[in-house]
Design a protein around this motif. Structure first.
Motif, PDB file in Angstrom:
ATOM      1  N   ASP A 107      26.927  53.515  -3.704  1.00 17.34           N
ATOM      2  CA  ASP A 107      27.252  54.876  -4.111  1.00 17.34           C
ATOM      3  C   ASP A 107      26.076  55.785  -3.776  1.00 17.34           C
ATOM      4  N   SER A 108      26.361  57.015  -3.413  1.00 16.55           N
ATOM      5  CA  SER A 108      25.309  57.972  -3.123  1.00 16.55           C
ATOM      6  C   SER A 108      25.802  59.366  -3.446  1.00 16.55           C
ATOM      7  N   TYR A 109      24.879  60.239  -3.816  1.00 16.28           N
ATOM      8  CA  TYR A 109      25.222  61.637  -4.028  1.00 16.28           C
ATOM      9  C   TYR A 109      25.154  62.393  -2.710  1.00 16.28           C
ATOM     10  N   GLU A 110      25.923  63.432  -2.630  1.00 19.17           N
ATOM     11  CA  GLU A 110      25.883  64.291  -1.452  1.00 19.17           C
ATOM     12  C   GLU A 110      24.463  64.760  -1.164  1.00 19.17           C
ATOM     13  N   GLY A 111      24.125  64.820   0.107  1.00 11.96           N
ATOM     14  CA  GLY A 111      22.823  65.339   0.512  1.00 11.96           C
ATOM     15  C   GLY A 111      21.731  64.303   0.569  1.00 11.96           C
ATOM     16  N   GLN A 112      21.972  63.123   0.026  1.00 11.70           N
ATOM     17  CA  GLN A 112      20.959  62.073   0.054  1.00 11.70           C
ATOM     18  C   GLN A 112      21.030  61.294   1.361  1.00 11.70           C
ATOM     19  N   GLU A 113      19.928  60.620   1.669  1.00  8.20           N
ATOM     20  CA  GLU A 113      19.904  59.690   2.788  1.00  8.20           C
ATOM     21  C   GLU A 113      20.386  58.326   2.291  1.00  8.20           C
ATOM     22  N   VAL A 114      21.231  57.685   3.078  1.00  5.38           N
ATOM     23  CA  VAL A 114      21.760  56.380   2.712  1.00  5.38           C
ATOM     24  C   VAL A 114      21.330  55.345   3.750  1.00  5.38           C
ATOM     25  N   ASN A 115      20.835  54.236   3.259  1.00  2.26           N
ATOM     26  CA  ASN A 115      20.435  53.130   4.126  1.00  2.26           C
ATOM     27  C   ASN A 115      21.266  51.901   3.790  1.00  2.26           C
ATOM     28  N   ILE A 116      21.942  51.367   4.776  1.00  3.66           N
ATOM     29  CA  ILE A 116      22.761  50.162   4.612  1.00  3.66           C
ATOM     30  C   ILE A 116      22.158  49.069   5.477  1.00  3.66           C
ATOM     31  N   THR A 117      21.814  47.960   4.841  1.00  2.00           N
ATOM     32  CA  THR A 117      21.162  46.865   5.562  1.00  2.00           C
ATOM     33  C   THR A 117      22.137  45.728   5.824  1.00  2.00           C
ATOM     34  N   CYS A 118      22.051  45.176   6.995  1.00  7.31           N
ATOM     35  CA  CYS A 118      22.876  44.049   7.404  1.00  7.31           C
ATOM     36  C   CYS A 118      21.946  42.889   7.769  1.00  7.31           C
ATOM     37  N   SER A 119      22.215  41.723   7.225  1.00  8.62           N
ATOM     38  CA  SER A 119      21.432  40.529   7.558  1.00  8.62           C
ATOM     39  C   SER A 119      22.174  39.725   8.607  1.00  8.62           C
ATOM     40  N   HIS A 120      21.458  39.302   9.629  1.00 10.50           N
ATOM     41  CA  HIS A 120      22.032  38.472  10.689  1.00 10.50           C
ATOM     42  C   HIS A 120      20.979  37.464  11.110  1.00 10.50           C
ATOM     43  N   PHE A 123      17.577  50.996  12.515  1.00  6.65           N
ATOM     44  CA  PHE A 123      16.260  50.384  12.517  1.00  6.65           C
ATOM     45  C   PHE A 123      16.420  48.867  12.622  1.00  6.65           C
ATOM     46  N   ILE A 124      15.713  48.288  13.571  1.00  6.98           N
ATOM     47  CA  ILE A 124      15.765  46.837  13.766  1.00  6.98           C
ATOM     48  C   ILE A 124      14.329  46.328  13.795  1.00  6.98           C
ATOM     49  N   PRO A 125      13.941  45.470  12.840  1.00  8.67           N
ATOM     50  CA  PRO A 125      12.562  44.975  12.820  1.00  8.67           C
ATOM     51  C   PRO A 125      12.313  44.010  13.967  1.00  8.67           C
ATOM     52  N   ALA A 126      11.057  43.641  14.123  1.00  7.55           N
ATOM     53  CA  ALA A 126      10.660  42.824  15.260  1.00  7.55           C
ATOM     54  C   ALA A 126      11.369  41.463  15.284  1.00  7.55           C
ATOM     55  N   ASP A 127      11.624  40.867  14.114  1.00  9.51           N
ATOM     56  CA  ASP A 127      12.273  39.559  14.107  1.00  9.51           C
ATOM     57  C   ASP A 127      13.783  39.650  14.320  1.00  9.51           C
ATOM     58  N   ARG A 128      14.330  40.839  14.247  1.00 10.61           N
ATOM     59  CA  ARG A 128      15.753  41.131  14.519  1.00 10.61           C
ATOM     60  C   ARG A 128      16.704  40.370  13.611  1.00 10.61           C
ATOM     61  N   LYS A 129      16.236  39.908  12.486  1.00 13.63           N
ATOM     62  CA  LYS A 129      17.130  39.171  11.576  1.00 13.63           C
ATOM     63  C   LYS A 129      17.886  40.093  10.641  1.00 13.63           C
ATOM     64  N   LEU A 136      25.122  35.955  16.743  1.00 12.28           N
ATOM     65  CA  LEU A 136      25.312  36.870  15.614  1.00 12.28           C
ATOM     66  C   LEU A 136      26.633  36.587  14.930  1.00 12.28           C
ATOM     67  N   ALA A 137      26.969  35.317  14.721  1.00  9.68           N
ATOM     68  CA  ALA A 137      28.296  34.978  14.248  1.00  9.68           C
ATOM     69  C   ALA A 137      28.543  35.451  12.813  1.00  9.68           C
ATOM     70  N   LYS A 138      27.513  35.471  11.963  1.00 13.86           N
ATOM     71  CA  LYS A 138      27.735  35.805  10.565  1.00 13.86           C
ATOM     72  C   LYS A 138      26.785  36.927  10.155  1.00 13.86           C
ATOM     73  N   THR A 139      27.349  37.915   9.504  1.00 16.50           N
ATOM     74  CA  THR A 139      26.551  39.025   8.996  1.00 16.50           C
ATOM     75  C   THR A 139      26.785  39.164   7.512  1.00 16.50           C
ATOM     76  N   THR A 140      25.787  39.673   6.809  1.00 19.34           N
ATOM     77  CA  THR A 140      25.871  39.878   5.368  1.00 19.34           C
ATOM     78  C   THR A 140      25.458  41.299   5.046  1.00 19.34           C
ATOM     79  N   GLN A 141      26.323  41.993   4.317  1.00 17.73           N
ATOM     80  CA  GLN A 141      26.057  43.375   3.899  1.00 17.73           C
ATOM     81  C   GLN A 141      26.379  43.513   2.418  1.00 17.73           C
ATOM     82  N   PRO A 142      25.809  44.533   1.770  1.00 18.25           N
ATOM     83  CA  PRO A 142      26.249  44.804   0.390  1.00 18.25           C
ATOM     84  C   PRO A 142      27.718  45.204   0.398  1.00 18.25           C
TER      85      PRO A 142
END
Lengths: 111, 115
Positions: free
Chosen positions: A11-24, A63-69, A1-7
């Protein structure tokens, strides 16, 4: 897992659900995925970790999908106090740590 | 969890001098880590410090510039030697704890400014 990529930022408004994805894409079989939160002028704080499928604690879900990438950190109903930088990071088995922090995602919660 | 303290919390130093940063953990740990975080940037691992052995340095970091001591299982020091303004950063120590061995706990950091 040497390199990861994230946005770089989100930005999000209060009360919303936020999802942050990381690629590895080059995740190894023994790597766990961990997420950290960092407020200004503080050290990072551990949020959650997982290996596959879904993990939930009192703070977030992971949440981690089956391929774990990739992995997705989900923050339910964010508040202003969730404004911070979020990092994903990988660990191999005990005694063999790959401690490369990516650039992180700066989350700004708007009133 | 782990309670980690660092001293000093901040310092302003002159070019060419050295500063030693202390890291104290509330319980015994095998591995301690030292990071650098430059303003607005992510964390970069400097070295891993195991008690009873030489520290392991990451690429781009050398012992002469960042000597580390690890005299026991609860304490470590990082020295920033012959400082230049480029060394101005936050320096953090961390340990790994938790039932899974994957949770990393960080100290509050030492904010260093080199003039």
């Amino acid at each position: 897992l040497a390199k990861t990529t994230q946005p770089i930022s989100m930005d999000s408004y209060e009360g919303q659900e936020v999802n942050i994805t990381c690629s590895h894409n080059n995740i190894a079989t023994n790597d766990y995925i961990t997420w950290y939160q960092q407020f200004p002028s503080q050290g990072p704080r551990f949020i959650i970790q997982g290996y596959k499928t879904k993990v939930t604690n009192e703070v977030a879900s992971l949440f981690i999908p089956a391929d774990r990438k990739s992995s997705t950190l989900s923050l339910p109903r964010v508040s202003l106090s969730d404004t911070a930088v979020y990092y994903c990071l990988g660990y191999s088995g005990a005694g063999s740590y790959q401690l490369t922090f990516g650039k992180g995602t700066k989350l700004s919660v708007i009133p | 969890s782990a309670v980690i303290s660092q001293k000093p919390s901040r310092d302003i130093c002159q070019r060419g001098t050295s500063l030693t940063i202390q890291c104290q953990v509330d319980s015994q740990v095998t591995m301690m880590f030292w990071y650098r975080q430059q303003p607005g940037q992510s964390l970069t691992l400097i070295a891993t410090a195991n008690q009873g052995s030489e520290a392991t340095y990451e690429s781009g970091f050398v012992i002469d510039k960042f000597p580390i001591s690890r005299p026991n299982l609860t304490f470590s020091t990082l020295t920033v030697s012959n400082m230049s303004p480029e060394d101005s950063s936050i320096y953090l120590c961390s340990v790994v704890r938790g039932s899974s061995g994957h949770e990393q706990f960080f100290g509050p950091g030492t904010r260093l400014t080199v003039l």
